[in-house]
Design a protein around this motif. Structure first.
Motif, PDB file in Angstrom:
ATOM      1  N   LEU A   2       0.827  -1.202   0.000  1.00  0.00           N
ATOM      2  CA  LEU A   2       0.000   0.000   0.000  1.00  0.00           C
ATOM      3  C   LEU A   2       0.866   1.259   0.000  1.00  0.00           C
ATOM      4  O   LEU A   2       0.599   2.219  -0.729  1.00  0.00           O
ATOM      5  N   SER A   3       1.919   1.240   0.804  1.00  0.00           N
ATOM      6  CA  SER A   3       2.805   2.406   0.915  1.00  0.00           C
ATOM      7  C   SER A   3       3.569   2.670  -0.377  1.00  0.00           C
ATOM      8  O   SER A   3       3.804   3.822  -0.732  1.00  0.00           O
ATOM      9  N   LYS A   4       3.968   1.617  -1.079  1.00  0.00           N
ATOM     10  CA  LYS A   4       4.727   1.798  -2.317  1.00  0.00           C
ATOM     11  C   LYS A   4       3.881   2.420  -3.412  1.00  0.00           C
ATOM     12  O   LYS A   4       4.350   3.238  -4.194  1.00  0.00           O
ATOM     13  N   LYS A   5       2.622   2.015  -3.481  1.00  0.00           N
ATOM     14  CA  LYS A   5       1.793   2.413  -4.614  1.00  0.00           C
ATOM     15  C   LYS A   5       0.816   3.541  -4.323  1.00  0.00           C
ATOM     16  O   LYS A   5       0.448   4.284  -5.224  1.00  0.00           O
ATOM     17  N   TYR A   6       0.359   3.652  -3.083  1.00  0.00           N
ATOM     18  CA  TYR A   6      -0.763   4.549  -2.859  1.00  0.00           C
ATOM     19  C   TYR A   6      -0.614   5.509  -1.685  1.00  0.00           C
ATOM     20  O   TYR A   6      -0.771   6.706  -1.838  1.00  0.00           O
ATOM     21  N   PHE A   7      -0.364   4.997  -0.493  1.00  0.00           N
ATOM     22  CA  PHE A   7      -0.417   5.823   0.705  1.00  0.00           C
ATOM     23  C   PHE A   7       0.678   5.455   1.692  1.00  0.00           C
ATOM     24  O   PHE A   7       1.007   4.286   1.837  1.00  0.00           O
ATOM     25  N   ALA A   8       1.180   6.451   2.402  1.00  0.00           N
ATOM     26  CA  ALA A   8       2.033   6.183   3.557  1.00  0.00           C
ATOM     27  C   ALA A   8       1.097   5.778   4.699  1.00  0.00           C
ATOM     28  O   ALA A   8      -0.009   6.310   4.820  1.00  0.00           O
ATOM     29  N   VAL A   9       1.522   4.829   5.493  1.00  0.00           N
ATOM     30  CA  VAL A   9       0.652   4.296   6.539  1.00  0.00           C
ATOM     31  C   VAL A   9       1.308   4.468   7.898  1.00  0.00           C
ATOM     32  O   VAL A   9       2.468   4.125   8.079  1.00  0.00           O
TER      33      VAL A   9
END
Length: 121
Positions: free
Chosen positions: A59-66
């Motif tokens: 998720l962090s790589k493609k869309y959002f920092a978590v």
């Protein structure tokens, strides 16, 4: 990523690195009173932690920092709600099974009637 634990027995707090748990170099054991999490629970926790970490990385790589913070008290309320939902769902399933039985009996009666008509011809 570090995880903070508070022992239910002695109420002491301690911290473990998620990576150490995943690699198996650390176990969930209270360093103050040596209370241990059961092996099956620890294994399930590490498996879930591994999966969660992989999903967050994707998720962090493609869309959002978590950034994630979980409190056990919050989860207990959610689990209680889920248990109630599961009980209601199981009750609904019981009703559905009875309906299916009635339908299949009706279908059999219809099939018998159709066979009788064909024999009469």
């Amino acid at each position: 990523m570090s995880i903070d634990f508070t022992c239910q027995k002695c109420e002491a707090s301690f911290e473990l690195e998620a990576q150490d748990l995943i690699e198996g170099t650390e176990k969930i054991i209270c360093p103050h009173c040596d209370t241990k999490a059961p092996a099956n629970l620890s294994e399930d926790f590490v498996a879930a932690l591994t999966e969660m970490r992989a999903q967050i990385a994707t998720l962090s790589k493609k869309y959002f920092a978590v950034t994630l913070a979980l409190e056990a008290e919050e989860l207990e309320d959610d689990l209680d709600d889920d248990d109630d939902d599961e009980e209601e769902s199981e009750e609904d399933d019981d009703v559905d099974e009875d309906d299916d039985d009635e339908e299949s009996e009706d279908d059999e009666d219809y099939d018998d009637e159709a066979e009788d008509e064909e024999q009469d011809r």
